[in-house]
Scaffold this motif. Structure first.
Motif, PDB file in Angstrom:
ATOM      1  N   PRO A   1       0.838  -1.208   0.000  1.00 43.68           N
ATOM      2  CA  PRO A   1       0.000   0.000   0.000  1.00 43.68           C
ATOM      3  C   PRO A   1       0.866   1.250   0.000  1.00 43.68           C
ATOM      4  CG  PRO A   1      -0.005  -1.058   2.157  1.00 43.68           C
ATOM      5  CD  PRO A   1       0.684  -2.007   1.232  1.00 43.68           C
ATOM      6  N   LYS A   2       0.318   2.350  -0.493  1.00 45.41           N
ATOM      7  CA  LYS A   2       1.101   3.567  -0.660  1.00 45.41           C
ATOM      8  C   LYS A   2       1.570   4.156   0.669  1.00 45.41           C
ATOM      9  CE  LYS A   2      -0.970   4.940  -5.063  1.00 45.41           C
ATOM     10  NZ  LYS A   2       0.283   4.757  -5.800  1.00 45.41           N
ATOM     11  N   TRP A   3       0.849   3.892   1.745  1.00 45.09           N
ATOM     12  CA  TRP A   3       1.232   4.507   3.017  1.00 45.09           C
ATOM     13  C   TRP A   3       2.442   3.834   3.646  1.00 45.09           C
ATOM     14  CZ3 TRP A   3       1.488   1.223   7.088  1.00 45.09           C
ATOM     15  CH2 TRP A   3       0.735   0.060   7.037  1.00 45.09           C
ATOM     16  N   LEU A   4       2.769   2.626   3.241  1.00 46.71           N
ATOM     17  CA  LEU A   4       3.823   1.855   3.896  1.00 46.71           C
ATOM     18  C   LEU A   4       5.174   2.207   3.290  1.00 46.71           C
ATOM     19  CD1 LEU A   4       4.241  -0.299   6.052  1.00 46.71           C
ATOM     20  CD2 LEU A   4       3.964  -2.044   4.292  1.00 46.71           C
ATOM     21  N   ASN A   5       6.093   2.659   4.124  1.00 45.92           N
ATOM     22  CA  ASN A   5       7.434   3.008   3.680  1.00 45.92           C
ATOM     23  C   ASN A   5       8.438   2.606   4.754  1.00 45.92           C
ATOM     24  OD1 ASN A   5       7.670   5.236   5.645  1.00 45.92           O
ATOM     25  ND2 ASN A   5       6.184   6.282   4.336  1.00 45.92           N
TER      26      ASN A   5
ATOM     27  N   ASN B   1       8.000   4.041   8.461  1.00 46.00           N
ATOM     28  CA  ASN B   1       6.893   3.714   9.369  1.00 46.00           C
ATOM     29  C   ASN B   1       6.578   2.216   9.415  1.00 46.00           C
ATOM     30  OD1 ASN B   1       5.480   3.104   7.002  1.00 46.00           O
ATOM     31  ND2 ASN B   1       4.413   5.067   6.953  1.00 46.00           N
ATOM     32  N   SER B   2       7.506   1.378   8.918  1.00 47.76           N
ATOM     33  CA  SER B   2       7.232  -0.063   8.859  1.00 47.76           C
ATOM     34  C   SER B   2       7.719  -0.819  10.089  1.00 47.76           C
ATOM     35  CB  SER B   2       7.887  -0.665   7.613  1.00 47.76           C
ATOM     36  OG  SER B   2       9.298  -0.523   7.673  1.00 47.76           O
ATOM     37  N   GLU B   3       8.426  -0.174  10.993  1.00 50.53           N
ATOM     38  CA  GLU B   3       8.984  -0.886  12.145  1.00 50.53           C
ATOM     39  C   GLU B   3       7.872  -1.413  13.059  1.00 50.53           C
ATOM     40  OE1 GLU B   3      12.214  -0.113  15.765  1.00 50.53           O
ATOM     41  OE2 GLU B   3      11.847   1.400  14.229  1.00 50.53           O
TER      42      GLU B   3
ATOM     43  N   LEU C   1      -1.507   1.792   9.720  1.00 49.86           N
ATOM     44  CA  LEU C   1      -1.029   3.009  10.382  1.00 49.86           C
ATOM     45  C   LEU C   1      -1.844   3.350  11.610  1.00 49.86           C
ATOM     46  CD1 LEU C   1      -0.074   5.670   7.683  1.00 49.86           C
ATOM     47  CD2 LEU C   1       1.372   4.671   9.432  1.00 49.86           C
ATOM     48  N   SER C   2      -3.158   3.361  11.477  1.00 49.54           N
ATOM     49  CA  SER C   2      -3.999   3.799  12.579  1.00 49.54           C
ATOM     50  C   SER C   2      -5.314   3.057  12.538  1.00 49.54           C
ATOM     51  CB  SER C   2      -4.243   5.311  12.490  1.00 49.54           C
ATOM     52  OG  SER C   2      -5.147   5.721  13.492  1.00 49.54           O
TER      53      SER C   2
ATOM     54  N   CYS D   1      -3.979   8.471   6.436  1.00 54.61           N
ATOM     55  CA  CYS D   1      -2.982   9.066   5.550  1.00 54.61           C
ATOM     56  C   CYS D   1      -1.898   9.817   6.308  1.00 54.61           C
ATOM     57  CB  CYS D   1      -3.662  10.013   4.554  1.00 54.61           C
ATOM     58  SG  CYS D   1      -4.808   9.167   3.437  1.00 54.61           S
ATOM     59  N   ASP D   2      -1.875   9.716   7.628  1.00 52.74           N
ATOM     60  CA  ASP D   2      -0.860  10.398   8.419  1.00 52.74           C
ATOM     61  C   ASP D   2       0.413   9.565   8.401  1.00 52.74           C
ATOM     62  OD1 ASP D   2       0.590  11.957  10.073  1.00 52.74           O
ATOM     63  OD2 ASP D   2      -0.504  11.456  11.916  1.00 52.74           O
ATOM     64  N   LEU D   3       1.279   9.845   7.420  1.00 52.47           N
ATOM     65  CA  LEU D   3       2.501   9.063   7.263  1.00 52.47           C
ATOM     66  C   LEU D   3       3.496   9.316   8.382  1.00 52.47           C
ATOM     67  CD1 LEU D   3       3.093   9.321   3.421  1.00 52.47           C
ATOM     68  CD2 LEU D   3       1.814   7.619   4.692  1.00 52.47           C
ATOM     69  N   SER D   4       3.307  10.375   9.148  1.00 58.11           N
ATOM     70  CA  SER D   4       4.230  10.676  10.247  1.00 58.11           C
ATOM     71  C   SER D   4       3.790  10.045  11.562  1.00 58.11           C
ATOM     72  CB  SER D   4       4.357  12.195  10.425  1.00 58.11           C
ATOM     73  OG  SER D   4       3.096  12.762  10.770  1.00 58.11           O
ATOM     74  N   ALA D   5       2.752   9.212  11.527  1.00 61.88           N
ATOM     75  CA  ALA D   5       2.293   8.561  12.755  1.00 61.88           C
ATOM     76  C   ALA D   5       3.398   7.677  13.313  1.00 61.88           C
ATOM     77  CB  ALA D   5       1.040   7.734  12.475  1.00 61.88           C
ATOM     78  N   PRO D   6       3.566   7.660  14.644  1.00 59.16           N
ATOM     79  CA  PRO D   6       4.654   6.863  15.225  1.00 59.16           C
ATOM     80  C   PRO D   6       4.405   5.372  15.041  1.00 59.16           C
ATOM     81  CG  PRO D   6       3.221   7.728  16.951  1.00 59.16           C
ATOM     82  CD  PRO D   6       2.781   8.375  15.666  1.00 59.16           C
ATOM     83  N   CYS D   7       5.520   4.623  14.987  1.00 57.57           N
ATOM     84  CA  CYS D   7       5.418   3.173  14.879  1.00 57.57           C
ATOM     85  C   CYS D   7       4.924   2.603  16.207  1.00 57.57           C
ATOM     86  CB  CYS D   7       6.775   2.566  14.537  1.00 57.57           C
ATOM     87  SG  CYS D   7       7.439   3.093  12.949  1.00 57.57           S
TER      88      CYS D   7
END
Length: 649
Positions: free
Chosen positions: A132-136, A139-141, A156-157, A164-170
């Motif tokens: 998926p586009k959000w996974l990089n 944020n994959s840890e 993510l959430s 779509c918050d790509l800056s969300a903490p792992c």
């Protein structure tokens, strides 16, 4: 010091330790929470049970550098069992461990497993085309787990508005484990992602035997006896020879102390294909003082003599780096309840394949099992790893060497395996690459008969219409996608919004730029005239017409230059669809139309691509890479004429 401390993570936890290069790390956690002491005891028993349960697979496997081991790690939160295995040049060891980890979670549903290497989440790298586009990587840890034999990815959430918050903490590992144990079915990875990963480990455990290679080697009797007891030492010997340096060869410039060349016999040695290739492909001439001589290359046994010579050098290098070992240094671990459970598990799973107890084949399989048990199961958690050279010297002091028995066995050795797999033709390599990319390789005749140059132009148009960012461009994987379209009404409305009633006012940036220039009186007049024109509202249709007139003037200026002449234009008489002769300018403008004939965009595109493809001379290049990623394969250039001239024809 602060400089050497790992950087803290955004989720508040400690940064995970780096994995060594060419190594894989695996960690298995108890999905359900339990008390600390009780959980550690449960994990320790689970580690022993896992190794006993999978003993038939592990005992027959030859590792490149280090074996698969499970140790209880109580110091971290939460406690877990796991290990790190160096796989060196044989990446198949890494994927075999992936298979083991998946099967462990299938056999023990209460365990959730994480696996990574120095590249990070390499399972996601294998399935990169389907993520998926959000996974990089950022944020994959702590999101990728094997649980109950299936691959899971925690999103993510939980709230849709934050998807779509790509800056969300792992998530932390305890948080991820709670989610898995409560709602694992919601986090099951998509089918294409699982298929890509499972394809890489498809074929195990049958692939274990297929990865082995048996070859005849003319070896010192001492090495034959050592390999009977510890078959896995062949990997350490090959690595010692393969990675040797001039200092390592000093003990080999004199008669060998540990393995002299005067007592050699023919034996069948089991390698992995990787180890065998490393040993065969290296060119090496032994020192005359070593005592190892080779027959003529035309001799039928030349390969066996050469392999034995190289392997003997590896064993001698290992022993030269060893410290003095007492005869009683070997631990007697082949007793007790753990060994009995281990041996019982082997018999239940038909590890000995019906061989009679005490037969030669039975003893060979038993030695392999004892080797694995001593290396992976019965090693204390706090013990210091013994070097291969120490183990070899210890074995030589505890085993008997019967030269006559070895010579007798050499007369009836099984045939060695065919090593034609070492030679890969270009066609076979292309086929392997096609299979890796899930593409079928068409036959040459079909490819030439069904080939259409329009496919090239349409595919390139689809490519340039895709979304591109600083991270790259999306490839048009399907050739059935719709053509590029242009909505005139939407474009006009967008211009109208940009050039509306408020567009007469200049912003502060425009004013600042004007103040930087020293304007003359003539320039002031032009500026005043421009301001007067700005006071008049410009309609979108007038603006589009003005742009077209500018483009026509540019075309007329470029038509007589080398740039204009370099393009292929439409043939005379071709008129754009929907235009009559009068609309296109009438008879009086035929000469002008001949000069300003429309450029054939598709023809120029194809001609330039074919010229670039021809310049690659059959090698990889930008044109073939881009077109193949879009599923377009150009035929080979079988003549020496220009491809662009052929395209124009």
């Amino acid at each position: 010091t602060a400089e050497t401390m790992p950087a803290p993570r955004r989720d508040g936890g400690a940064a995970r330790p780096a994995v060594p290069e060419d190594a894989v790390r695996y960690r298995l956690f108890a999905a359900a929470a339990a008390e600390g002491a009780r959980q550690r005891a449960l994990l320790r028993r689970c580690a022993e049970t896992v190794l006993v349960r999978f003993a038939p697979l592990l005992a027959a496997y030859v590792w490149q550098r280090q074996p698969f081991r499970l140790r209880c790690v109580p110091g971290e939160t939460p406690a877990h069992i796991g290990g790190t295995t160096l796989f060196g040049d044989n990446v198949e060891d890494e994927w075999f461990i992936v298979y083991l980890v998946r099967e462990i979670t299938r056999e023990f549903p209460g365990l959730a497993a994480m696996i990574d290497d120095n590249d990070g989440e390499f399972l996601l790298i294998e399935a990169a085309d389907f993520l998926p586009k959000w996974l990089n990587p950022e944020n994959s840890e702590n999101r990728v787990f094997f649980y109950k034999g299936e691959l899971h990815i925690i999103p993510l959430s939980e709230t849709p508005e934050q998807d779509c918050d790509l800056s969300a903490p792992c998530p932390t590992i305890p948080q991820a484990l709670r989610l898995l144990s409560a709602r694992s079915e919601e986090f099951l990875a998509a089918e294409p992602i699982r298929a890509a990963v499972y394809k890489r480990i498809d074929g195990y455990p049958e692939k274990i035997q297929a990865s082995l290679h048996r070859a005849h080697c003319y070896l010192p009797a001492g090495i034959v006896a050592v390999l009977r007891q510890r078959p896995s030492l062949v990997a350490a010997a090959v690595q010692a020879f393969y990675l040797r340096d001039p200092a390592d060869l000093r003990p080999c410039r004199r008669p060998f102390r540990t393995f002299p060349a005067d007592q050699r016999v023919m034996a069948l040695v089991t390698f992995t294909r990787c180890l065998y290739a490393q040993l065969v492909q290296q060119k090496f001439v032994p020192d005359r003082r070593s005592g190892y001589t080779l027959p003529a290359p035309s001799d039928p046994q030349y390969r066996a003599y050469e392999l034995g010579m190289k392997l003997a050098h590896g064993f001698e290098i290992l022993c030269s780096k060893s410290s003095e070992v007492a005869p009683d240094a070997k631990r007697n671990v082949l007793s007790g309840p753990l060994w009995e459970r281990f041996l019982r598990s082997l018999k239940e799973k038909d590890y000995f394949k019906g061989e009679l107890e005490g037969s030669a084949k039975y003893l060979e399989l038993l030695h392999m099992a004892e080797d694995h048990f001593q290396q992976s199961v019965a090693v204390p958690e706090n013990s210091v790893e013994v070097s291969p050279g120490d183990e070899i010297l210890t074995l030589l002091q505890t085993i008997s060497i019967d030269l006559k028995e070895f010579e007798k066995e050499a007369t009836c050795l099984p045939p060695e395996d065919d090593d034609s797999w070492l030679d890969i033709t270009p066609d076979a390599l292309d086929q392997m690459l096609k299979e890796t990319r899930n593409e079928s390789l068409p036959l040459a005749n079909e490819e030439e008969q069904n080939y259409d140059l329009e496919t090239v132009a349409e595919s390139m148009k689809a490519f340039v219409s895709k979304v591109s960012t600083h991270e790259g461009a999306e490839m048009p994987w399907s050739s059935d996608e719709s053509h590029v379209t242009f909505d005139v009404d939407s474009f006009t409305k967008a211009l109208d919004r940009i050039l509306g009633a408020d567009s007469e006012e200049l912003d502060s940036d425009d004013l600042d730029e004007e103040e930087e220039f020293d304007l003359s009186d003539g320039d002031d007049e032009d500026l005043d005239a421009g301001n007067q024109r700005q006071d008049q509202k410009v309609s979108p249709n007038e603006l589009i017409g003005s742009l077209k007139s500018y483009m026509s003037e540019m075309d007329r200026e470029l038509a007589q230059t080398n740039v204009g002449k370099s393009f292929t234009t439409q043939k005379r008489g071709e008129v754009e669809p929907g235009l009559t002769t009068a609309e296109s300018g009438g008879p009086d403008s035929e000469a002008e139309d001949a000069e300003l004939a429309p450029v054939d965009v598709d023809m120029n595109l194809v001609a330039n691509l074919l010229d670039s493809y021809s310049a690659q001379a059959g090698l990889a290049g930008p044109t073939s890479n881009i077109l193949q990623s879009m599923g377009v394969y150009l035929p080979e250039n079988t003549d020496h004429t220009g491809l662009s001239s052929r395209a124009a024809q």
